[in-house]
Design a protein around this motif. Structure first.
Motif, PDB file in Angstrom:
ATOM      1  N   CYS A  86       0.862  -1.181   0.000  1.00 60.41           N
ATOM      2  CA  CYS A  86       0.000   0.000   0.000  1.00 60.41           C
ATOM      3  C   CYS A  86       0.899   1.232   0.000  1.00 60.41           C
ATOM      4  CB  CYS A  86      -0.925   0.011   1.216  1.00 60.41           C
ATOM      5  SG  CYS A  86      -2.030   1.453   1.255  1.00 60.41           S
ATOM      6  N   PHE A  87       0.782   2.032  -1.050  1.00 59.21           N
ATOM      7  CA  PHE A  87       1.641   3.210  -1.186  1.00 59.21           C
ATOM      8  C   PHE A  87       0.863   4.511  -1.020  1.00 59.21           C
ATOM      9  CE2 PHE A  87       3.557  -0.138  -3.928  1.00 59.21           C
ATOM     10  CZ  PHE A  87       4.688  -0.369  -3.160  1.00 59.21           C
ATOM     11  N   ASP A  88      -0.355   4.412  -0.501  1.00 60.71           N
ATOM     12  CA  ASP A  88      -1.149   5.614  -0.243  1.00 60.71           C
ATOM     13  C   ASP A  88      -0.607   6.352   0.979  1.00 60.71           C
ATOM     14  OD1 ASP A  88      -2.684   5.009  -2.377  1.00 60.71           O
ATOM     15  OD2 ASP A  88      -4.523   4.580  -1.274  1.00 60.71           O
ATOM     16  N   LEU A  89      -1.056   7.576   1.151  1.00 59.19           N
ATOM     17  CA  LEU A  89      -0.657   8.390   2.299  1.00 59.19           C
ATOM     18  C   LEU A  89      -1.698   8.289   3.409  1.00 59.19           C
ATOM     19  CD1 LEU A  89       0.585  11.568   0.374  1.00 59.19           C
ATOM     20  CD2 LEU A  89       1.954   9.645   1.212  1.00 59.19           C
ATOM     21  N   ARG A  90      -1.305   8.717   4.601  1.00 63.32           N
ATOM     22  CA  ARG A  90      -2.178   8.765   5.780  1.00 63.32           C
ATOM     23  C   ARG A  90      -2.763   7.390   6.120  1.00 63.32           C
ATOM     24  NH1 ARG A  90      -2.540  13.458   7.732  1.00 63.32           N
ATOM     25  NH2 ARG A  90      -4.271  12.872   9.107  1.00 63.32           N
ATOM     26  N   ILE A  91      -1.892   6.407   6.173  1.00 58.97           N
ATOM     27  CA  ILE A  91      -2.293   5.059   6.578  1.00 58.97           C
ATOM     28  C   ILE A  91      -2.442   5.022   8.097  1.00 58.97           C
ATOM     29  CG2 ILE A  91      -1.511   2.652   6.716  1.00 58.97           C
ATOM     30  CD1 ILE A  91      -0.106   3.097   4.050  1.00 58.97           C
ATOM     31  N   ASN A  92      -3.559   4.468   8.571  1.00 54.58           N
ATOM     32  CA  ASN A  92      -3.800   4.428  10.013  1.00 54.58           C
ATOM     33  C   ASN A  92      -3.688   3.001  10.550  1.00 54.58           C
ATOM     34  OD1 ASN A  92      -6.244   3.139   9.346  1.00 54.58           O
ATOM     35  ND2 ASN A  92      -7.329   5.104   9.257  1.00 54.58           N
ATOM     36  N   GLU A  93      -3.802   2.869  11.868  1.00 53.47           N
ATOM     37  CA  GLU A  93      -3.632   1.564  12.503  1.00 53.47           C
ATOM     38  C   GLU A  93      -4.751   0.596  12.123  1.00 53.47           C
ATOM     39  OE1 GLU A  93      -2.913   1.447  16.648  1.00 53.47           O
ATOM     40  OE2 GLU A  93      -1.174   2.792  16.582  1.00 53.47           O
ATOM     41  N   ALA A  94      -5.942   1.115  11.862  1.00 53.18           N
ATOM     42  CA  ALA A  94      -7.058   0.241  11.497  1.00 53.18           C
ATOM     43  C   ALA A  94      -6.748  -0.513  10.203  1.00 53.18           C
ATOM     44  CB  ALA A  94      -8.334   1.063  11.343  1.00 53.18           C
ATOM     45  N   LEU A  95      -6.181   0.186   9.224  1.00 50.53           N
ATOM     46  CA  LEU A  95      -5.822  -0.466   7.963  1.00 50.53           C
ATOM     47  C   LEU A  95      -4.697  -1.475   8.185  1.00 50.53           C
ATOM     48  CD1 LEU A  95      -5.952  -0.771   4.882  1.00 50.53           C
ATOM     49  CD2 LEU A  95      -4.335   1.130   4.710  1.00 50.53           C
ATOM     50  N   ILE A  96      -3.719  -1.098   8.987  1.00 48.80           N
ATOM     51  CA  ILE A  96      -2.597  -1.995   9.251  1.00 48.80           C
ATOM     52  C   ILE A  96      -3.083  -3.281   9.919  1.00 48.80           C
ATOM     53  CG2 ILE A  96      -0.467  -2.271  10.580  1.00 48.80           C
ATOM     54  CD1 ILE A  96      -0.028   0.762  10.198  1.00 48.80           C
ATOM     55  N   LYS A  97      -3.995  -3.151  10.866  1.00 49.41           N
ATOM     56  CA  LYS A  97      -4.527  -4.338  11.545  1.00 49.41           C
ATOM     57  C   LYS A  97      -5.286  -5.235  10.576  1.00 49.41           C
ATOM     58  CE  LYS A  97      -4.893  -2.212  16.130  1.00 49.41           C
ATOM     59  NZ  LYS A  97      -5.807  -1.715  17.200  1.00 49.41           N
ATOM     60  N   GLU A  98      -6.042  -4.621   9.671  1.00 47.88           N
ATOM     61  CA  GLU A  98      -6.795  -5.424   8.704  1.00 47.88           C
ATOM     62  C   GLU A  98      -5.849  -6.154   7.751  1.00 47.88           C
ATOM     63  OE1 GLU A  98     -10.452  -5.069   5.448  1.00 47.88           O
ATOM     64  OE2 GLU A  98     -10.073  -3.455   6.894  1.00 47.88           O
ATOM     65  N   LEU A  99      -4.784  -5.477   7.324  1.00 50.64           N
ATOM     66  CA  LEU A  99      -3.819  -6.128   6.434  1.00 50.64           C
ATOM     67  C   LEU A  99      -3.077  -7.245   7.161  1.00 50.64           C
ATOM     68  CD1 LEU A  99      -2.267  -3.113   4.465  1.00 50.64           C
ATOM     69  CD2 LEU A  99      -4.131  -4.638   3.790  1.00 50.64           C
ATOM     70  N   ALA A 100      -2.840  -7.057   8.443  1.00 53.87           N
ATOM     71  CA  ALA A 100      -2.143  -8.086   9.218  1.00 53.87           C
ATOM     72  C   ALA A 100      -2.958  -9.371   9.296  1.00 53.87           C
ATOM     73  CB  ALA A 100      -1.828  -7.563  10.615  1.00 53.87           C
ATOM     74  N   THR A 101      -4.286  -9.248   9.305  1.00 51.81           N
ATOM     75  CA  THR A 101      -5.135 -10.446   9.359  1.00 51.81           C
ATOM     76  C   THR A 101      -5.035 -11.268   8.076  1.00 51.81           C
ATOM     77  OG1 THR A 101      -7.084  -9.277   8.497  1.00 51.81           O
ATOM     78  CG2 THR A 101      -6.763  -9.280  10.891  1.00 51.81           C
ATOM     79  N   LYS A 102      -4.525 -10.665   6.990  1.00 51.08           N
ATOM     80  CA  LYS A 102      -4.329 -11.402   5.731  1.00 51.08           C
ATOM     81  C   LYS A 102      -3.119 -12.334   5.815  1.00 51.08           C
ATOM     82  CE  LYS A 102      -7.512  -8.718   3.803  1.00 51.08           C
ATOM     83  NZ  LYS A 102      -8.863  -9.208   3.417  1.00 51.08           N
TER      84      LYS A 102
END
Length: 294
Positions: free
Chosen positions: A241-257
């Motif tokens: 993911c190369f978008d800006l303003r990445i938050n913890e919610a997105l990181i947690k969702e990606l971690a579940t993958k």
């Protein structure tokens, strides 16, 4: 060799000795010989006719016939070989690889290399809209693949005629020509973004694939998750993911993958705290994931 009946002295037994080649020793029953007659491997007229059948006739000078390259492939490749042609030209090699795969159910892959050599402005190719030899090469692969799929194919063939086009370029990372004593506090903001302004997310993705040694032919899909564009390479081989303003919610969702690798922009996090926590989140949810920021 004489005891093993491997030497031939001619029909009368008095000729210059030569080594015998037995069909049992030759792959697919093809014995290579020095001279290949045109009725077996084609000629220039045939190769031009092949291009005409693809509506590309007259666009390329002296293309090679498909049967010639196919003969070579039968002699030196197996069904899973990678075929590299440093001088792609009209991409007869790619055409031949796809055709042979369709005939024997193989999974050969091709790599075509072609400089963006410009077509003569007076040439038929230029008049037809092709500015470079590389453009003709790519179009030939597209049309040849479609034609092969429309014909009879081996039942075991995966019918893969797709290809990717990659171009050699400079790094995506911005060049920094300043020594520490030349940088002032006021100019630091100009150095925050370390990626060149004209580079796309796809540019960044393929650089990461190269850096990590990931196969460039793996399937890639793009999804929108929490409003951000996320690339999945071979499902879980790599997530980016190369978008800006990445938050913890997105990181947690990606971690579940639970991907094998995940990568973000170095300046893409919502805050320094989110950037620091990203690695910890993956350690807790998906400890095997390798986390990287560029």
């Amino acid at each position: 060799m004489d005891e093993g009946n491997e030497i031939w002295f001619g029909s009368d037994g008095n000729q210059t000795p030569s080594r015998k080649s037995f069909l049992s020793e030759i792959k697919d029953g093809v014995t290579p010989v020095t001279i290949w007659p045109y009725d077996e491997v084609g000629h220039n007229h045939e190769s031009n006719s092949e291009l005409k059948k693809l509506d590309l006739g007259g666009l390329f000078t002296n293309p090679k016939p498909v049967r010639l390259i196919e003969r070579i492939l039968r002699l030196v490749t197996d069904r899973d070989s990678i075929v590299l042609d440093f001088f792609a030209g009209s991409s007869t090699t790619a055409h031949s690889v796809m055709k042979l795969n369709a005939e024997d159910g193989g999974n050969r892959k091709f790599i075509m290399v072609q400089l963006p050599e410009e077509c003569d402005k007076k040439s038929e190719a230029y008049k037809a809209g092709y500015k470079t030899i590389a453009e003709i090469s790519k179009e030939r692969i597209r049309r040849a693949g479609a034609k092969i799929l429309a014909g009879e194919c081996h039942k075991d063939w995966n019918k893969d005629v797709g290809f990717r086009v990659l171009k050699v370029d400079t790094s995506n990372m911005a060049d920094v020509y300043y020594s520490p004593d030349q940088v002032s506090q006021g100019s630091l903001d100009l150095l925050v973004d370390n990626i060149k302004a004209d580079r796309t997310d796809e540019d960044l993705l393929f650089q990461v694939l190269l850096d990590w040694g990931v196969d460039l032919t793996l399937p890639i899909r793009k999804e929108t998750i929490q409003g951000k564009s996320v690339f999945f390479v071979d499902d879980d081989a790599l997530v980016a993911c190369f978008d800006l303003r990445i938050n913890e919610a997105l990181i947690k969702e990606l971690a579940t993958k639970e991907p094998l690798r995940v990568v973000f922009r170095d300046d893409g996090f919502e805050s320094d705290a989110v950037k620091i926590n990203a690695e910890q989140i993956f350690k807790q949810v998906s400890p095997h994931t390798e986390v990287k920021a560029i």
